[in-house]
Design a protein around this motif. Sequence first.
Motif, PDB file in Angstrom:
ATOM      1  N   THR A  56       0.854  -1.183   0.000  1.00  0.00           N
ATOM      2  CA  THR A  56       0.000   0.000   0.000  1.00  0.00           C
ATOM      3  C   THR A  56       0.885   1.227   0.000  1.00  0.00           C
ATOM      4  N   ILE A  57       0.689   2.089  -0.983  1.00  0.00           N
ATOM      5  CA  ILE A  57       1.546   3.269  -1.131  1.00  0.00           C
ATOM      6  C   ILE A  57       1.038   4.391  -0.242  1.00  0.00           C
ATOM      7  N   ASP A  58       1.932   5.023   0.492  1.00  0.00           N
ATOM      8  CA  ASP A  58       1.538   6.124   1.361  1.00  0.00           C
ATOM      9  C   ASP A  58       2.731   7.031   1.571  1.00  0.00           C
ATOM     10  N   PRO A  59       2.675   8.318   1.158  1.00  0.00           N
ATOM     11  CA  PRO A  59       3.805   9.223   1.378  1.00  0.00           C
ATOM     12  C   PRO A  59       4.071   9.422   2.859  1.00  0.00           C
ATOM     13  N   THR A  60       5.305   9.741   3.175  1.00  0.00           N
ATOM     14  CA  THR A  60       5.735   9.869   4.557  1.00  0.00           C
ATOM     15  C   THR A  60       6.509  11.154   4.748  1.00  0.00           C
ATOM     16  N   TRP A  61       6.122  11.950   5.695  1.00  0.00           N
ATOM     17  CA  TRP A  61       6.907  13.104   6.081  1.00  0.00           C
ATOM     18  C   TRP A  61       8.088  12.599   6.883  1.00  0.00           C
ATOM     19  N   SER A  68      -3.029  10.054 -14.215  1.00  0.00           N
ATOM     20  CA  SER A  68      -3.828  10.383 -13.036  1.00  0.00           C
ATOM     21  C   SER A  68      -2.956  11.127 -12.034  1.00  0.00           C
ATOM     22  N   GLN A  69      -3.606  11.666 -11.025  1.00  0.00           N
ATOM     23  CA  GLN A  69      -2.876  12.253  -9.906  1.00  0.00           C
ATOM     24  C   GLN A  69      -2.628  11.173  -8.870  1.00  0.00           C
ATOM     25  N   LEU A  70      -1.374  11.004  -8.469  1.00  0.00           N
ATOM     26  CA  LEU A  70      -1.030  10.030  -7.449  1.00  0.00           C
ATOM     27  C   LEU A  70      -1.035  10.629  -6.054  1.00  0.00           C
ATOM     28  N   TYR A  71      -0.688  11.915  -5.957  1.00  0.00           N
ATOM     29  CA  TYR A  71      -0.580  12.513  -4.631  1.00  0.00           C
ATOM     30  C   TYR A  71      -0.676  14.018  -4.735  1.00  0.00           C
ATOM     31  N   GLY A  72      -1.270  14.621  -3.715  1.00  0.00           N
ATOM     32  CA  GLY A  72      -1.310  16.071  -3.582  1.00  0.00           C
ATOM     33  C   GLY A  72      -1.459  16.437  -2.131  1.00  0.00           C
ATOM     34  N   SER A  73      -0.603  17.334  -1.640  1.00  0.00           N
ATOM     35  CA  SER A  73      -0.653  17.695  -0.227  1.00  0.00           C
ATOM     36  C   SER A  73      -0.074  19.078  -0.022  1.00  0.00           C
ATOM     37  N   TYR A  74      -0.606  19.787   0.965  1.00  0.00           N
ATOM     38  CA  TYR A  74       0.007  21.016   1.441  1.00  0.00           C
ATOM     39  C   TYR A  74       1.033  20.674   2.520  1.00  0.00           C
ATOM     40  N   LEU A  75       1.871  21.639   2.829  1.00  0.00           N
ATOM     41  CA  LEU A  75       2.814  21.505   3.929  1.00  0.00           C
ATOM     42  C   LEU A  75       3.138  22.906   4.430  1.00  0.00           C
ATOM     43  N   GLY A  76       2.811  23.196   5.673  1.00  0.00           N
ATOM     44  CA  GLY A  76       3.082  24.505   6.225  1.00  0.00           C
ATOM     45  C   GLY A  76       2.277  24.748   7.475  1.00  0.00           C
ATOM     46  N   LYS A 119      16.055  10.245  -7.016  1.00  0.00           N
ATOM     47  CA  LYS A 119      15.357   9.335  -7.930  1.00  0.00           C
ATOM     48  C   LYS A 119      14.425   8.363  -7.202  1.00  0.00           C
ATOM     49  N   GLU A 120      14.532   8.297  -5.866  1.00  0.00           N
ATOM     50  CA  GLU A 120      13.612   7.471  -5.096  1.00  0.00           C
ATOM     51  C   GLU A 120      12.325   8.217  -4.781  1.00  0.00           C
ATOM     52  N   GLY A 121      12.244   9.497  -5.182  1.00  0.00           N
ATOM     53  CA  GLY A 121      11.027  10.256  -4.952  1.00  0.00           C
ATOM     54  C   GLY A 121      10.986  10.991  -3.627  1.00  0.00           C
ATOM     55  N   ASN A 122      12.146  11.221  -2.982  1.00  0.00           N
ATOM     56  CA  ASN A 122      12.202  12.042  -1.775  1.00  0.00           C
ATOM     57  C   ASN A 122      12.549  13.470  -2.174  1.00  0.00           C
ATOM     58  N   VAL A 123      11.810  14.438  -1.647  1.00  0.00           N
ATOM     59  CA  VAL A 123      12.134  15.829  -1.920  1.00  0.00           C
ATOM     60  C   VAL A 123      12.981  16.378  -0.776  1.00  0.00           C
ATOM     61  N   TYR A 124      13.996  17.153  -1.132  1.00  0.00           N
ATOM     62  CA  TYR A 124      14.870  17.836  -0.182  1.00  0.00           C
ATOM     63  C   TYR A 124      14.662  19.328  -0.436  1.00  0.00           C
ATOM     64  N   GLN A 125      13.924  19.956   0.449  1.00  0.00           N
ATOM     65  CA  GLN A 125      13.409  21.288   0.183  1.00  0.00           C
ATOM     66  C   GLN A 125      13.912  22.287   1.225  1.00  0.00           C
ATOM     67  N   PHE A 161      10.830  14.903   2.514  1.00  0.00           N
ATOM     68  CA  PHE A 161       9.501  14.307   2.441  1.00  0.00           C
ATOM     69  C   PHE A 161       9.558  13.168   1.436  1.00  0.00           C
ATOM     70  N   GLY A 162       9.103  11.974   1.835  1.00  0.00           N
ATOM     71  CA  GLY A 162       9.270  10.791   1.004  1.00  0.00           C
ATOM     72  C   GLY A 162       7.981  10.344   0.352  1.00  0.00           C
ATOM     73  N   PHE A 163       8.092   9.848  -0.872  1.00  0.00           N
ATOM     74  CA  PHE A 163       6.977   9.276  -1.623  1.00  0.00           C
ATOM     75  C   PHE A 163       7.398   7.877  -2.081  1.00  0.00           C
ATOM     76  N   ASN A 164       6.421   6.994  -2.241  1.00  0.00           N
ATOM     77  CA  ASN A 164       6.713   5.634  -2.693  1.00  0.00           C
ATOM     78  C   ASN A 164       5.851   5.297  -3.898  1.00  0.00           C
ATOM     79  N   PHE A 165       6.319   5.691  -5.081  1.00  0.00           N
ATOM     80  CA  PHE A 165       5.574   5.423  -6.304  1.00  0.00           C
ATOM     81  C   PHE A 165       6.482   4.766  -7.345  1.00  0.00           C
ATOM     82  N   LEU A 166       7.420   3.937  -6.896  1.00  0.00           N
ATOM     83  CA  LEU A 166       8.455   3.456  -7.801  1.00  0.00           C
ATOM     84  C   LEU A 166       8.192   2.061  -8.339  1.00  0.00           C
ATOM     85  N   GLY A 167       7.014   1.508  -8.109  1.00  0.00           N
ATOM     86  CA  GLY A 167       6.702   0.216  -8.694  1.00  0.00           C
ATOM     87  C   GLY A 167       7.227  -0.939  -7.876  1.00  0.00           C
TER      88      GLY A 167
END
Length: 918
Positions: free
Chosen positions: A246-251, A681-689, A706-712, A746-752
């Motif tokens: 089950t895919i679920d993004p993780t802060w 399709s849209q896989l994910y959308g979220s605010y942060l703040g 490339k693993e889908g983690n953002v470093y912001q 912030f991590g995402f898991n959409f890599l198959g």
Amino acid sequence: MKNTILAIISVLCFGHTFAHNEQITFKFRENKGQLDDRVLFHNKLHLGDLFLERDRFTFNLFEPGQLDEFYQRRHGNYSDEYLAGNDLLDTWKMHSYSMVFRGANENPTVTGGDELVETANYFLGNDRSRWASDVKAYRLVRYDEIYDHTDMEIYASFQNLKYDFIVHPGGNPNDIKIDYRGVEGLTLEDGALIVQLSNGRVKELKPVSFQTINGNRVSVETKYQVVDNQVQFIFPQGYDTSVDLTIDPTWVFSTLTGSTADNWGFTATYDNQGNLYSGGIAFGIGYPVVTGSYQTTFGGGTFDISISKFSSDGTSLLYSTYLGGTNTEIPHSMVVDSSGNLVVLATTSSSDFPVTVGAFDESFNGGPFLSVVNASLTFSTGADMAVFRLNNTGTTLMQSTFLGGTGTDGLNVSLVYNYGDDIRGEVVVNDLDEVFIASSTLSTDFPTTPGSYSQTSFGGQDGVAVKLSSDLSTMDWGTYLGGTSTDGLYSLRVGSVSGDVYLCGGTQSIAIGTTTGVIGSFYHGGTHDGLVARLSGTDGSLVEMTYLGTTNYDQTFIIELDDVESVYTTGQTLGAWPVISAAYSNANAKQFIHKMSNDFSTIDYSTVFGSGAGSQINISISAFLVDNCGNVYVSGWGGAVNGFATAGGTTTGMPITSDAQQSTTDGSDFYFFVMERNAASQLYGSYLGSNLASEHVDGGTSRFDKEGNVYQAVCAACGGTSFPTTPGVWSSVNGSTNCNLGAIKFGFNFLGVEAVASIPPDILLCEPPYEVTFNGGGSVPNAFWDFGDGSGTSTSTNPTYTYADTGSYTVMYVAIDSSTCNISDTAYFNVHLTLKDEFAAEFDIPEIDPCEDSDSLMVSAGFTGTGADSLVWNMGDGTIYTNDSAIVHYYTSQGNYILSLTAYDLVCMTDTVIFDTI
């Protein structure tokens, strides 16, 4: 054996946000006698109080509308009687309820974690037993063994509260039963739990569960089960390694630098270990440096560059340094090279900016006075680019060079649309660590090389592209790029196949020299168009160039490539951006994603995303990724701060998914967006703040890995406010009176599908058959195994294979799922089979000659057999020796003794006892 921990995470949202932006602290204050003895910790909520007891959470909540009205009266221009709010107090509606952990252990260990620096004192009335001093506060509270082999934590996550159950091996999640006492009812909405009260409701978000198996996080489908007013967690697919993913993004983490100096956020990047590097500016002394870092003192001027390297979990500051001369400098972009060194593109006004001997340009070139970023940052002696490399420990400036002409270099002063657009520009490296730069210049003598696209300025502001040698000593090529009006380059990538350089930016030039056959040969009109170019990686000559745009405002801000060098761009538009071959789009939206062939002749797809409301953009884009599956990721910010620029706009109304980390916005937040490959399709959308400050970036680039983690990087907590951080991170405190650089991972898991297998340890065998059991982790519908002996294969997920002989074998495991974007993934590992030594139990006692020493009572003995794992010597006088291959024993008296040795083969489960009489 697999070591598995099941974590169940629930999020509590209180269904009201005040217009007055009252600070939400979520601090857990210990009870030292100031409260009822049943209370262990107290949290002052924006809607009331939360009391943590040994077996329950108890809430006492106000009616949101009345509380907001009371606040508005107290801060409005009303009569004293009306301001007092006595009419409200007479009808005040409060509601108390408890979450009781039914069947919980009576005495779990309850402790505070992540202690805050503040303390409080309570002197309540004249009852001294209710007086308390030095009362500590914490960001989280732990309940150890609340159920057998199950722990619980409660903590703050941005504007919400979270509580986690951690079920260790031997624990049973079915033990967890939560009785909601004093509520009007419980319902489920889209997987979330709604707690209905007499004066409002509380929402607990859909639970997220995962297991960490062999170092990999595996999500577990979890749902609430509600019977009357009792809640349990159920797992439709179970929670072992055979369940569906089950895919679920993780802060992952969010932290401040803790600087006591004003500290603005510009840029961030990552390394292969998942560490985060943040770059900003610090206004004077007070930035938290680490001893041994390159520059531990402020260099002078108004501000210096500040660079910090955080550990992958954000808890440690690995190095932290100033970098600059006696004037001002700003970082634009950062990237980590193949050796873990940090390469930075910056702009400086310091003639004494630190450069290294042998660098391409050791002299400052100067330029005119200018101010940027809403006229808040000044370059009093002009601006040059600076390019430098710090070693992987941050202790040494390995190489550093100026780059520019006698005009303004490295700043986008003429195409500013968003706040911070002045600091657009990017640096990347290739596999050889050669350095590539995209930026802008007003210099007519910017350094270029023969054979590149253009060695002369086109007039006004131009884009520039440069390739430097890996040691920054040589310009391999440099070129202008643009037309006769205003142009700028913001982003670039190096093709992994061709080695060519792809760039994007903005232009107001009606003739930039587009190439034949491209999709945008002519300027579209409006105030700006996007431009995309491809240059030869060898000499910087032009390969392809095209416009992208509509008849209104358009700019391309970041470019990405996939493994076949298809070209992806993202940017802003105020026109009717075409939606082509895209199932997903948001009508009238102002942010676009565009994919085309690497010769710019064919559009693969084109789409827009955003609120679709109004005539302004939503976000200024700061990070962009196309992952190995073709999924597209965007990070950006919007809202009030962008009102200082032409763009304006708000984050309100952006597309949000049900699993969003934060589903609400005050209009000024960060926003994360993930779109499925081919715009399906849209896989994910979220605010942060938070609602305390308008989070933004003052310019510069951040990155996804490339693993889908953002470093912001974030310019956070401005005005001396706070920024929501995760427990245990480096700093949760803004030490300045204005801003601190905030760093988000912030991590995402959409890599198959991913090939994760349990690797058997080195195996000792007693005798044939030589059987080995393999375990393909995760839930994959199909698998293929090659056992590495030249003949054995299997399509079972968890096969058992019999080898013909012992030895070392390289095993290949292929996980296959045709429904995922990558279809299959392959892992290799080694298996070592060794035959156990032959087991033989023998010992030797040297012959004792009574004629030599008739009084000697010493006996020595030694094990001379093979294959024993454990030894037990019985000396016949009550003395036992264990696991000694040789012994020396002294008897206390003469006599006959029966000595025995028991030898154990623990692998093959045999033992032998041998005796001797002495």
